[in-house]
Design an enzyme around this catalytic site. Structure first.
Site, short mmCIF file in Angstrom:
data_model
loop_
_atom_site.label_atom_id
_atom_site.label_comp_id
_atom_site.label_asym_id
_atom_site.label_seq_id
_atom_site.Cartn_x
_atom_site.Cartn_y
_atom_site.Cartn_z
N ASP A 46 8.01 -10.09 7.54
CA ASP A 46 8.05 -9.16 8.65
C ASP A 46 9.34 -8.76 8.77
O ASP A 46 10.22 -9.47 9.05
CB ASP A 46 7.63 -10.21 9.89
CG ASP A 46 7.79 -9.49 11.06
OD1 ASP A 46 8.17 -8.21 11.18
OD2 ASP A 46 7.84 -10.13 12.24
N VAL A 47 9.44 -7.43 8.38
CA VAL A 47 10.77 -7.03 8.07
C VAL A 47 11.67 -6.94 9.62
O VAL A 47 12.81 -6.70 9.61
CB VAL A 47 10.76 -5.56 7.77
CG1 VAL A 47 10.20 -5.58 6.24
CG2 VAL A 47 10.19 -4.68 8.82
N SER A 71 10.98 10.48 7.84
CA SER A 71 9.96 11.26 8.18
C SER A 71 10.43 12.71 8.48
O SER A 71 11.66 12.66 9.15
CB SER A 71 8.91 10.70 9.06
OG SER A 71 8.14 11.82 9.38
N THR A 97 -1.52 9.15 1.67
CA THR A 97 -1.53 7.64 2.10
C THR A 97 -2.89 7.26 2.47
O THR A 97 -3.62 8.25 3.10
CB THR A 97 -0.25 6.99 2.76
OG1 THR A 97 -0.52 7.89 4.04
CG2 THR A 97 0.97 7.31 2.19
N SER A 134 0.91 -1.14 -0.16
CA SER A 134 0.04 -0.07 -0.05
C SER A 134 0.94 1.29 0.14
O SER A 134 1.95 1.35 0.21
CB SER A 134 -1.14 0.05 1.19
OG SER A 134 -0.09 0.25 2.35
N TYR A 164 7.79 7.06 17.25
CA TYR A 164 7.82 7.21 15.61
C TYR A 164 9.09 8.12 15.23
O TYR A 164 9.88 7.78 14.43
CB TYR A 164 6.49 7.83 15.14
CG TYR A 164 6.54 7.92 13.75
CD1 TYR A 164 6.56 6.56 12.69
CD2 TYR A 164 6.49 9.17 13.06
CE1 TYR A 164 6.58 6.96 11.42
CE2 TYR A 164 6.55 9.44 11.65
CZ TYR A 164 6.49 8.27 10.67
OH TYR A 164 6.45 8.35 9.68
N ASP A 214 5.17 -7.46 2.15
CA ASP A 214 4.61 -6.65 3.05
C ASP A 214 3.98 -7.90 3.96
O ASP A 214 4.22 -9.21 3.82
CB ASP A 214 3.53 -6.27 2.20
CG ASP A 214 2.71 -4.92 3.09
OD1 ASP A 214 2.99 -3.73 2.59
OD2 ASP A 214 2.10 -5.26 4.10
N LYS A 274 12.44 7.25 13.12
CA LYS A 274 12.87 7.86 11.98
C LYS A 274 14.15 8.48 12.00
O LYS A 274 14.75 8.63 11.17
CB LYS A 274 11.66 8.83 11.46
CG LYS A 274 10.47 7.87 10.94
CD LYS A 274 10.90 6.86 10.15
CE LYS A 274 9.32 6.20 9.57
NZ LYS A 274 9.74 5.06 8.42
#
Length: 253
Positions: free
Chosen positions: A57-58, A146, A194, A15, A159, A36, A163
């Site tokens: 699963d990264v 980000s 998104t 996505s 987050y 993904d 990042k």
């Protein structure tokens, strides 16, 4: 680097920016493997672009190792890796119910930062073993940070930290991998259209878009994908972070 015919890996490809990048690279002639955790989404995007879709699963070494090996068996070792997988939950460090659960913080770091490094290390290992192209280049890795890495808002501690780690990793990884002819770049998007943003009420979307100096709109996933293309094709881009944000600087909240 000419993208046509090259093998590419795109994480978070089910996505958003990942899917847009997978589609764009496929249109340019790359052999794309989409990774993904969403099995149905990754299968749909892979079928659309004629690529390979793998559930991955990264944050898991075993899952990523299996996915990279399967992709290499199908398309050859990747010369392009684009890391788009990530999560962005919002939670204050101290909220009404007390301190943020440590596992909540750890989960974001595991996916956004460790997951990025996990695929980077595996893809870079494969790239280092490839024959160099005419310029000596062997591969390109594009990570996703980000603007929160620079202006994290209230509720974005996990987050922003994850990042910020991706930003700090960029120059170190580029220097580390330079002897192998592997470049590393990072894109730091701002407000991108998104599903996470587009599912908000329209009045909230309009209010957020108005905070972008110019253009006064959300960025488009396709604009991210075109920037990935330019990074891959421009050999002098290495070890740096490009903000894709319309000059926004996020307010505290």
């Amino acid at each position: 680097m000419n993208i046509t015919g090259l093998s590419a890996l795109v994480t978070g490809g089910g996505s958003g920016m990942g899917a847009a990048t997978a589609r764009h690279l496929a249109r340019l002639g790359a052999k794309v493997t989409v990774l993904d955790v969403n099995k149905d989404a990754v299968a749909a995007v892979a079928a659309e672009i004629g690529g390979l879709g793998l559930t991955c699963d990264v944050s898991s070494a075993a899952s990523a190792e299996e996915a990279v090996a399967t992709a290499a068996a199908a398309h050859g070792p990747a010369r392009i890796l684009v890391n788009c997988a990530g999560v962005a939950p919002a939670k204050r460090i101290v909220g009404r119910d007390g301190p943020m659960a440590l596992d909540d913080f750890r989960r974001v770091i595991d996916i956004n930062l460790i997951g990025t490094f996990n695929l980077l290390r595996l893809a870079a290992d494969g790239m280092a073993k490839l024959d160099p192209l005419d310029s000596g280049e062997r591969g390109v890795i594009v990570n996703t940070a980000s603007v929160a890495a620079y202006e994290g808002q209230v509720g974005q501690a996990a987050y922003a930290a994850s990042k910020g780690g991706v930003v700090a990793l960029t120059i170190c990884a580029a220097r580390d991998l330079a002897r192998h002819g592997v470049r590393v770049m990072t894109i730091a998007p701002g407000l991108i259209g998104t599903p996470m943003l587009l599912n908000m009420p329209q009045e909230v979307q309009d209010s957020l878009a108005a905070t972008v100096p110019f253009p006064k709109r959300f960025g488009q996933p396709e604009e991210y994908a075109r920037l990935v293309q330019h990074i891959v094709e421009n050999e002098m881009l290495n070890g740096d972070v490009i903000r894709l944000d319309g000059a926004i600087r996020m307010a505290p909240q």
